[in-house]
Write an enzyme that holds these catalytic residues in place. Sequence first.
Site, mmCIF file in Angstrom:
data_model
loop_
_atom_site.group_PDB
_atom_site.id
_atom_site.type_symbol
_atom_site.label_atom_id
_atom_site.label_comp_id
_atom_site.label_asym_id
_atom_site.label_seq_id
_atom_site.Cartn_x
_atom_site.Cartn_y
_atom_site.Cartn_z
ATOM 1 N N ARG A 161 0.835 -1.320 0.083
ATOM 2 C CA ARG A 161 -0.130 -0.123 -0.018
ATOM 3 C C ARG A 161 0.962 1.225 0.156
ATOM 4 N NH1 ARG A 161 -2.278 0.738 6.183
ATOM 5 N NH2 ARG A 161 -0.428 0.545 7.209
ATOM 6 N N TYR A 178 8.741 5.972 17.829
ATOM 7 C CA TYR A 178 8.807 6.048 16.456
ATOM 8 C C TYR A 178 9.894 6.977 15.785
ATOM 9 C CZ TYR A 178 7.388 7.226 11.543
ATOM 10 O OH TYR A 178 7.325 7.385 9.973
ATOM 11 N N LYS A 228 13.539 5.980 13.920
ATOM 12 C CA LYS A 228 13.748 6.664 12.571
ATOM 13 C C LYS A 228 14.860 7.518 12.704
ATOM 14 C CE LYS A 228 10.180 4.966 10.010
ATOM 15 N NZ LYS A 228 10.448 4.258 8.963
#
Length: 247
Positions: free
Chosen positions: A15, A154, A158
């Site tokens: 996706r 998160y 990253k």
Amino acid sequence: MKLAGKTAIITGGGRDIGAAVAIKLAAEGANVAINYFASSAGADKTVAHIEAAGGKAFAMQGDLKKEDDVSALIAKTVDTFGGIDVLVNNAGGLVARKKISEMSLLHWKEVLDVNLTSTFLMTNACLQHMKSGAIVNLASQAGRDGGGPGAVPYATSKGAVMTMTRGLAKELGPDIRVNALCPGMIDTDFHNIHTPDAGRRGFEANAPLKRQGHVDDAANLVLFLACDDSAFITGANIDINGGMLFS
């Protein structure tokens, strides 16, 4: 074609950015192996799109936090296409917004594993078969600015992907180039799930380009970093955020 005869693996390719990247690289001649975790219908649709255009692709389910699933994806790619030239580490996610004071160790580890450990496992396994080529990682603007509310793990993961990108560029050059994207507000399910609509409208009002990014904006940059058009670029973490953060 910029990737004629090459083979690319795109993780999280069922996706959004991953699917757009798979289609973009296939249109430039790459054989494409698509990993997905839950988006089976999207992965099958992406494969069908590529094959209808004359390309070659397959999709395979796998949890890239698990070594066995990573090994199975690599083995099928090599068996089907004969090698690996490009790796796009796109799989990852926020999982849920939680404050550190309310967070369990299980949640912390889950977010770091889905974003960082998966990137390590895929890179480690692919390097057994890559003599040259390119690795493109999906980092995030959160890795630069700490992310939004409830996104510390998160953003941390990253930021680590960005550092890993720099280190790998030094370790793998000159034969393999390693770069990363740091996307800001891209119109994807990530923001459909985790970002209030008011925040997205506010971004559009304040961004110099007055819009959210499209998945094709990101896919175009991945293609650039995956092919020889970027032959003198490695170790770069490139912002793609409509001008909302300069680094």
